[in-house]
Write an enzyme that holds these catalytic residues in place. Sequence first.
Site, PDB file in Angstrom:
ATOM      1  N   GLU A  87       1.960 -10.093   0.619  1.00 34.75           N
ATOM      2  CA  GLU A  87       2.184  -8.913   0.267  1.00 34.75           C
ATOM      3  C   GLU A  87       3.772  -8.884   0.539  1.00 34.75           C
ATOM      4  O   GLU A  87       4.884  -9.864   0.824  1.00 34.75           O
ATOM      5  CB  GLU A  87       1.401  -8.176   1.354  1.00 34.75           C
TER       6      GLU A  87
ATOM      7  N   ASP B 202       0.857 -17.185  -4.717  1.00 31.34           N
ATOM      8  CA  ASP B 202       1.121 -16.584  -5.112  1.00 31.34           C
ATOM      9  C   ASP B 202       0.303 -15.505  -6.145  1.00 31.34           C
ATOM     10  O   ASP B 202      -0.064 -15.566  -7.284  1.00 31.34           O
ATOM     11  CB  ASP B 202       2.802 -17.091  -6.311  1.00 31.34           C
TER      12      ASP B 202
ATOM     13  N   HIS C 185       1.011  -8.785  -3.705  1.00 32.47           N
ATOM     14  CA  HIS C 185      -0.100  -7.829  -4.032  1.00 32.47           C
ATOM     15  C   HIS C 185       0.990  -6.558  -3.488  1.00 32.47           C
ATOM     16  O   HIS C 185       1.182  -5.888  -2.397  1.00 32.47           O
ATOM     17  CB  HIS C 185      -0.759  -8.086  -2.415  1.00 32.47           C
TER      18      HIS C 185
ATOM     19  N   ASP D  29       0.844  -1.418  -0.199  1.00 32.49           N
ATOM     20  CA  ASP D  29      -0.063  -0.056   0.488  1.00 32.49           C
ATOM     21  C   ASP D  29       0.651   1.520  -0.062  1.00 32.49           C
ATOM     22  O   ASP D  29       1.845   1.378   0.276  1.00 32.49           O
ATOM     23  CB  ASP D  29      -1.268  -0.340   1.195  1.00 32.49           C
TER      24      ASP D  29
HETATM   25  O1  G3I Z   1      -0.319 -12.444  17.347  1.00 32.69           O
HETATM   26  C1  G3I Z   1      -1.426 -13.427  16.561  1.00 32.69           C
HETATM   27  C2  G3I Z   1      -0.967 -14.535  17.431  1.00 32.69           C
HETATM   28  O2  G3I Z   1      -0.782 -14.616  18.815  1.00 32.69           O
HETATM   29  C3  G3I Z   1      -1.926 -15.228  16.731  1.00 32.69           C
HETATM   30  O3  G3I Z   1      -1.134 -16.976  17.151  1.00 32.69           O
HETATM   31  C4  G3I Z   1      -2.199 -15.352  15.415  1.00 32.69           C
HETATM   32  C5  G3I Z   1      -3.444 -16.473  15.115  1.00 32.69           C
HETATM   33  O4  G3I Z   1      -3.779 -15.633  13.176  1.00 32.69           O
HETATM   34  O5  G3I Z   1      -2.282 -14.226  15.319  1.00 32.69           O
HETATM   35  C6  G3I Z   1      -1.407 -12.931  15.452  1.00 32.69           C
HETATM   36  O6  G3I Z   1      -1.692 -11.974  14.735  1.00 32.69           O
HETATM   37  C7  G3I Z   1      -2.016 -11.558  13.768  1.00 32.69           C
HETATM   38  C8  G3I Z   1      -1.099 -10.851  13.730  1.00 32.69           C
HETATM   39  O7  G3I Z   1      -0.895  -9.983  11.898  1.00 32.69           O
HETATM   40  C9  G3I Z   1       0.432 -10.693  14.410  1.00 32.69           C
HETATM   41  O8  G3I Z   1       1.559 -10.683  13.239  1.00 32.69           O
HETATM   42  C10 G3I Z   1      -3.697 -10.761  13.268  1.00 32.69           C
HETATM   43  O9  G3I Z   1      -4.028 -11.467  13.344  1.00 32.69           O
HETATM   44  C11 G3I Z   1      -3.318 -10.173  12.336  1.00 32.69           C
HETATM   45  O10 G3I Z   1      -4.020  -9.782  11.363  1.00 32.69           O
HETATM   46  C12 G3I Z   1      -1.904  -9.500  12.006  1.00 32.69           C
HETATM   47  O11 G3I Z   1      -1.716  -9.150  10.337  1.00 32.69           O
HETATM   48  C13 G3I Z   1      -1.705  -7.371  10.448  1.00 32.69           C
HETATM   49  C14 G3I Z   1      -2.011  -7.076   9.289  1.00 32.69           C
HETATM   50  O12 G3I Z   1      -1.370  -6.022   8.382  1.00 32.69           O
HETATM   51  C15 G3I Z   1      -3.797  -6.857   9.661  1.00 32.69           C
HETATM   52  O13 G3I Z   1      -4.091  -6.025  10.832  1.00 32.69           O
HETATM   53  C16 G3I Z   1       0.398  -8.068  10.299  1.00 32.69           C
HETATM   54  O14 G3I Z   1       0.712  -8.000  11.589  1.00 32.69           O
HETATM   55  C17 G3I Z   1       1.107  -6.330  10.092  1.00 32.69           C
HETATM   56  O15 G3I Z   1       2.137  -6.953   9.725  1.00 32.69           O
HETATM   57  C18 G3I Z   1      -0.415  -5.943   8.603  1.00 32.69           C
HETATM   58  O16 G3I Z   1       0.478  -4.835   8.284  1.00 32.69           O
HETATM   59  C19 G3I Z   1       0.159  -4.540   6.961  1.00 32.69           C
HETATM   60  C20 G3I Z   1      -0.437  -3.035   7.703  1.00 32.69           C
HETATM   61  O17 G3I Z   1      -1.933  -2.766   8.286  1.00 32.69           O
HETATM   62  C21 G3I Z   1      -0.660  -1.825   6.006  1.00 32.69           C
HETATM   63  N1  G3I Z   1       0.452  -2.122   4.781  1.00 32.69           N
HETATM   64  C22 G3I Z   1       0.522  -3.461   4.784  1.00 32.69           C
HETATM   65  C23 G3I Z   1       1.358  -4.197   6.266  1.00 32.69           C
HETATM   66  C24 G3I Z   1       1.255  -5.443   5.446  1.00 32.69           C
HETATM   67  O18 G3I Z   1       0.446  -6.189   5.417  1.00 32.69           O
HETATM   68  O1  9MR Z   2      -3.425  -3.325   0.049  1.00 35.40           O
HETATM   69  C1  9MR Z   2      -4.075  -3.355   1.299  1.00 35.40           C
HETATM   70  C2  9MR Z   2      -3.340  -4.213   2.393  1.00 35.40           C
HETATM   71  O2  9MR Z   2      -1.683  -3.311   1.845  1.00 35.40           O
HETATM   72  C3  9MR Z   2      -3.215  -4.336   3.568  1.00 35.40           C
HETATM   73  O3  9MR Z   2      -2.280  -5.705   3.808  1.00 35.40           O
HETATM   74  C4  9MR Z   2      -4.613  -5.004   3.759  1.00 35.40           C
HETATM   75  C5  9MR Z   2      -4.824  -5.734   5.293  1.00 35.40           C
HETATM   76  O4  9MR Z   2      -5.208  -4.297   6.046  1.00 35.40           O
HETATM   77  O5  9MR Z   2      -5.958  -4.594   3.528  1.00 35.40           O
HETATM   78  C6  9MR Z   2      -5.283  -4.827   1.704  1.00 35.40           C
HETATM   79  O6  9MR Z   2      -6.521  -4.106   1.285  1.00 35.40           O
HETATM   80  C7  9MR Z   2      -7.389  -4.548   1.240  1.00 35.40           C
HETATM   81  C8  9MR Z   2      -8.791  -4.073   2.082  1.00 35.40           C
HETATM   82  O7  9MR Z   2      -8.696  -4.701   3.483  1.00 35.40           O
HETATM   83  C9  9MR Z   2     -10.141  -4.858   1.721  1.00 35.40           C
HETATM   84  N1  9MR Z   2     -10.009  -4.696   0.405  1.00 35.40           N
HETATM   85  C10 9MR Z   2      -9.670  -5.031  -0.152  1.00 35.40           C
HETATM   86  C11 9MR Z   2      -8.062  -3.959  -0.321  1.00 35.40           C
HETATM   87  C12 9MR Z   2      -7.046  -5.017  -1.354  1.00 35.40           C
HETATM   88  O8  9MR Z   2      -6.942  -5.444  -1.999  1.00 35.40           O
END
Ligand code: G3I
Ligand code: 9MR
Length: 551
Positions: A529, A520, A478, A157
Amino acid sequence: ITLNQAGFYPHAPKIAVVTQPVKGDSFYITPSHSQQIVFRGRLGKATRSVHSSTTTRIADFSAFTTPGDFVVVVPGAGQSPVFPVNAGVYHPVAVAALKGYYYQRSNIPLEARFAGQWHRPAGHPDTAVLVHPGAASATRPAGTVIATPGGWYDAGDYNKYIVNSGITMGTLLSAYEDFPGYFKQLNTNIPESGDALPDILNEAVYNLQWMLTMQDPADGGVYNKCTNADFDGMVMPGVTKAPRYVVQKGTAATLDFAAVTAQAARILQPFNPALATQCREAAGKAWQWALQHPALRYDQDSLNKVYQPAITTGGYGDRYFADEWLWAASELYITTRDPQFFSVVEKHIGDPVSLPSWANVGMLGYYSLLRAKDLPASTATVIQQMKERVLALANQYVMAANTSAFHTVMGQSPGDFIWGSSSVAANQGIVLLNAYRLTRDRRYAYAALGNLDYLLGRNATTYCFVTGIGSKSPLHPHHRLSIADGITAPVPGLLVGGPNPGRQDKSTYEFTEPETAYTDKAGAYASNEIAINWNAPLVYLVSGIDALKEE
Ligand code: G3I
Ligand code: 9MR
């Protein structure tokens, strides 16, 4: 037959893994362009993986030390991809992983002489960003226009998040502090290459300059992120002109900022004293703000109930701050030697500490204190405890590594396969390299190398998880830049998230077990991503291994 697709050092361990049933017990190696057998070995016994229905046999050819290009052949199961054996195999991976940050730069045009076919115009200028109503203050009411240009896009993003920049910068700066000699010669062909700074610092300074703009000069607090209200579509950066906002300040963002600026201050002192001073002052002001707001969460869902527009981009909404306190205090102490900071480290030394992630940064403080020179004797007991904890974790990793189906530390626990699991593997590698540096016990270095093997192909998906490296790597990450640029090959040097059985993106996955839940596909953001906080431990791991190879 899967293995590290980037290849092997002549005198390091070498393992290929057979992931389909075979009747026989033997394997052999031939040069890639002849049938001549140059090495014969026996397969290990069949091992059922605990994280998928895969059964493996290990082909250990560590004793084979001849440089060249080869394949492993397993009669009845075919052959591996072609792989090189030579002392230079990881250098291009180290260059590509660091260069990945250049491609994430937001506000400069990427010129063809640096970016090759991925050259493109500048993205978001972020010279006129709105203070979101949820971030309003006396000196900056809602709608105030501020400039917060530069910095890397976070991931696939186009938003810029301070919390995630925190661990990313801490990891890159630590890579430099641990392996300065290696980085002095690592040239990534970026606009600043050839100046007085090593390129890893040139790249870090680019993001640091942005981070400094995210601090409110009135009170020292740091905004959580610079963001659109909603994620952009799959377009090139800067095409959409949606308003950009800075959102509420938070304790995690502010303490991560304090840690990064404190660490940057001491590193930049010899290169750029003025910037170093600016960083030191910024760190101090951030610390003061945090003392006034010791546990202020960035809680996006709650803020969205009160303020308009709702912000739906990544939250990085950490709620536990003990680890940020410890990290910031550690960096501020090392840089300033002011005992008030060490007393905060002492206060948190009893806290549980775990593998670093964006929400869990305490161990970054351990790493820095363990590396710091000339600390007073009064710190020795606390630092000894840190050493014991790092070694205990590394010992736990090493103990089980050679009994798992892929002989990797990665995947010993099902909890390793989370969103961004590749960064788990890379961060485990950093723990192990720290253990190696503390003891010079090679078992740790070899286990770290095993996790690099995992990332570069020795895993249940058979993918090398770094774009542009090896014979089978992601083609459809992604990553808006890679999707929208009209170029077939994705932007290179980027580590994809990796297996994540959570599959929060709801894409169709061919495999769904913990260690195979990777696809992929461009829509599969929960496993495919890329992100700056995942590339940073890759930079550390591959560069650290390359720096230590003579040992
Ligand atoms: O920490 C728990 C763990 O204890 C548990 O066992 C596991 C089971 O599902 O979940 C773990 O938490 C997860 C966490 O990531 C781990 O780091 C959450 O479910 C999961 O939703 C969370 O995802 C994060 C995601 O954003 C959604 O918020 C990712 O860490 C994080 O790297 C990712 O970051 C995104 C930014 O929001 C937007 N930009 C892209 C970026 C990369 O995808
Ligand atoms: O593109 C977004 C990605 O960078 C984030 O990690 C992810 C989780 O927050 O969300 C992606 O965006 C999606 C959004 O959450 C839901 N609609 C579709 C978007 C991507 O196609």
